[in-house]
Design a protein around this motif. Structure first.
Motif, PDB file in Angstrom:
ATOM      1  N   ASP A 121       0.831  -1.207   0.000  1.00 56.20           N
ATOM      2  CA  ASP A 121       0.000   0.000   0.000  1.00 56.20           C
ATOM      3  C   ASP A 121       0.863   1.254   0.000  1.00 56.20           C
ATOM      4  O   ASP A 121       0.582   2.224  -0.722  1.00 56.20           O
ATOM      5  N   MET A 122       1.927   1.254   0.795  1.00 57.26           N
ATOM      6  CA  MET A 122       2.813   2.420   0.870  1.00 57.26           C
ATOM      7  C   MET A 122       3.530   2.647  -0.456  1.00 57.26           C
ATOM      8  O   MET A 122       3.725   3.787  -0.884  1.00 57.26           O
ATOM      9  N   ALA A 123       3.902   1.568  -1.122  1.00 57.70           N
ATOM     10  CA  ALA A 123       4.543   1.698  -2.431  1.00 57.70           C
ATOM     11  C   ALA A 123       3.574   2.301  -3.439  1.00 57.70           C
ATOM     12  O   ALA A 123       3.943   3.169  -4.249  1.00 57.70           O
ATOM     13  N   ALA A 124       2.301   1.862  -3.377  1.00 52.47           N
ATOM     14  CA  ALA A 124       1.286   2.412  -4.277  1.00 52.47           C
ATOM     15  C   ALA A 124       1.047   3.893  -3.973  1.00 52.47           C
ATOM     16  O   ALA A 124       0.911   4.721  -4.893  1.00 52.47           O
ATOM     17  N   LEU A 125       1.005   4.242  -2.701  1.00 55.41           N
ATOM     18  CA  LEU A 125       0.815   5.645  -2.311  1.00 55.41           C
ATOM     19  C   LEU A 125       1.996   6.497  -2.769  1.00 55.41           C
ATOM     20  O   LEU A 125       1.820   7.664  -3.136  1.00 55.41           O
ATOM     21  N   GLU A 126       3.194   5.913  -2.774  1.00 54.74           N
ATOM     22  CA  GLU A 126       4.359   6.644  -3.282  1.00 54.74           C
ATOM     23  C   GLU A 126       4.229   6.859  -4.788  1.00 54.74           C
ATOM     24  O   GLU A 126       4.484   7.963  -5.298  1.00 54.74           O
ATOM     25  N   ASP A 127       3.805   5.823  -5.501  1.00 54.78           N
ATOM     26  CA  ASP A 127       3.609   5.956  -6.952  1.00 54.78           C
ATOM     27  C   ASP A 127       2.562   7.017  -7.279  1.00 54.78           C
ATOM     28  O   ASP A 127       2.659   7.705  -8.308  1.00 54.78           O
ATOM     29  N   GLU A 128       1.577   7.161  -6.414  1.00 51.23           N
ATOM     30  CA  GLU A 128       0.493   8.130  -6.643  1.00 51.23           C
ATOM     31  C   GLU A 128       0.843   9.534  -6.150  1.00 51.23           C
ATOM     32  O   GLU A 128       0.060  10.462  -6.312  1.00 51.23           O
ATOM     33  N   GLY A 129       2.025   9.685  -5.555  1.00 56.10           N
ATOM     34  CA  GLY A 129       2.490  11.013  -5.157  1.00 56.10           C
ATOM     35  C   GLY A 129       2.099  11.449  -3.765  1.00 56.10           C
ATOM     36  O   GLY A 129       2.307  12.610  -3.392  1.00 56.10           O
ATOM     37  N   TYR A 130       1.529  10.533  -2.948  1.00 50.27           N
ATOM     38  CA  TYR A 130       1.117  10.898  -1.594  1.00 50.27           C
ATOM     39  C   TYR A 130       2.258  10.769  -0.577  1.00 50.27           C
ATOM     40  O   TYR A 130       2.247  11.432   0.454  1.00 50.27           O
ATOM     41  N   LEU A 131       3.210   9.878  -0.872  1.00 48.73           N
ATOM     42  CA  LEU A 131       4.340   9.640   0.024  1.00 48.73           C
ATOM     43  C   LEU A 131       5.646   9.724  -0.760  1.00 48.73           C
ATOM     44  O   LEU A 131       5.656   9.603  -1.993  1.00 48.73           O
TER      45      LEU A 131
END
Length: 367
Positions: free
Chosen positions: A45-55
């Motif tokens: 989930d954190m990797a996906a959030l990073e890809d989406e620009g949130y993290l």
């Protein structure tokens, strides 16, 4: 993977980073939050959030930290501003109720807000352009000069000398004052100026026409005087404890640019969310010196309840209906790092704005 769970992970990262100011990893999230999934799932989930620009991951082996986009999502989902606790509300009331004048209340508010948040507090004095006339008195002070004492609904008092070629009799001046107070009560200063010109041209005021036009000029100059907005600032010393030296110089420069700061915070307070608080995060402020800072602002103004007093409000600070008026006359704001405690800062800003609304609704002439 559900979007809702992923956003719960984002919220947890933001909350943990605000608290610790250390990159957040999946192991600590699994231990400290009941997310109902494994550490491996949270990593995905954190990797996906990073890809989406949130993290963002500052170092390969480190945890992740929120980006502006991540903070924005978090702030926008703070459905209500959580009210301050009873002790904090009593403290605000006790501190502000000792104010002896509007200026004193504004200075106290800035000091108090900076102490509550540990950040820079900025409080603007009520805008004369948004004020309405409450009362005017005209008193002869010299052979060819009257002193106009002008009181607004926000408690602001201004004094203007009115020069005349020939001093009219005092009864005529009092007659004009009565007409102005009766017909201009509640009007903006610019509208009051127009109304006084109309009075000057009407029958029965021929002997005070020159005085009336001088008074109209005074109203109109007050409405246009941008310098009438003063900023009260407190807590700049807190910046040294939360910013790197490289960030401090542009940030202090931004704080010195009072016109820019006033426009930013005024716009934020007027474009606030349903809770009455506006937030600009980093680059959203469009101010280079605030790139690594966030700004929280709320308007204060005419009370929604004419019987308001500066006692402890009975409505919760998070209440929209019990909040500041929809017609703010000025703003209260806080400036701090992007990893500020947004919920606590928004609550404190909102609370101080509410107390100032109640104070100016009650206050009479400025001491």
């Amino acid at each position: 993977m559900t979007q809702s769970r992923r956003m719960l992970v984002l919220r947890a990262v933001v909350e943990d980073y605000i608290r610790s100011q250390e990159p957040v990893g999946s192991t600590s999230l699994t231990k400290d939050h009941d997310l109902g999934v494994s550490s491996a799932t949270i990593r995905n989930d954190m990797a996906a959030l990073e890809d989406e620009g949130y993290l963002i991951q500052p170092h390969t082996s480190a945890g992740r930290v929120p980006t502006e986009k991540g903070y924005r999502y978090f702030v926008d989902r703070l459905a209500t501003v959580v009210p301050l606790n009873e002790a904090q509300r009593r403290g605000i009331n006790s501190f502000l109720s000792g104010s002896v004048s509007l200026k004193d209340a504004l200075q106290r508010s800035a000091r108090l807000l900076s102490e509550i948040t540990g950040q820079v507090a900025v409080v603007a004095s009520p805008s004369l352009a948004k004020a309405t006339l409450r009362h005017v008195e005209m008193v002869p002070v010299a052979m060819n000069t009257l002193l106009a004492v002008i009181i607004t609904d926000t408690g602001r008092v201004a004094q203007h000398g009115l020069a005349v070629d020939e001093m009219p009799v005092i009864d005529e001046v009092n007659h004009l004052s009565s007409a102005v107070n009766e017909q201009c009560d509640g009007l903006s200063l610019s509208k009051a100026g127009e109304k006084v010109r109309s009075i000057a041209d009407s029958t029965g005021y021929e002997d005070v026409r020159e005085v009336a036009k001088a008074l109209a000029d005074a109203f109109e100059s007050m409405a246009l005087d941008e310098r009438a907005n003063e900023l009260y600032m407190s807590g700049a010393s807190y910046l040294a404890h939360s910013r790197s030296l490289a960030d401090l110089a542009p940030l202090f420069d931004a704080l010195e640019e009072q016109v820019v700061l006033m426009k930013l915070m005024s716009n934020l307070s007027e474009e606030s969310n349903a809770s009455g608080v506006g937030v600009a995060i980093g680059s959203e402020s469009h101010t280079p010196g605030l790139l690594h800072a966030s700004v929280v602002s709320s308007g204060y103004g005419r009370s929604t309840n004419a019987s308001s007093r500066h006692d402890t409000p009975t409505q919760e600070e998070g209440s929209v209906t019990g909040g500041t008026s929809n017609d703010p006359v000025a703003f209260v704001g806080s400036i701090g790092p992007t990893h500020m405690d947004y919920a606590a800062t928004m609550a404190a800003v909102k609370a101080v704005a509410r107390y100032l609304t109640a104070f100016i609704s009650k206050s009479g002439p400025e001491s």
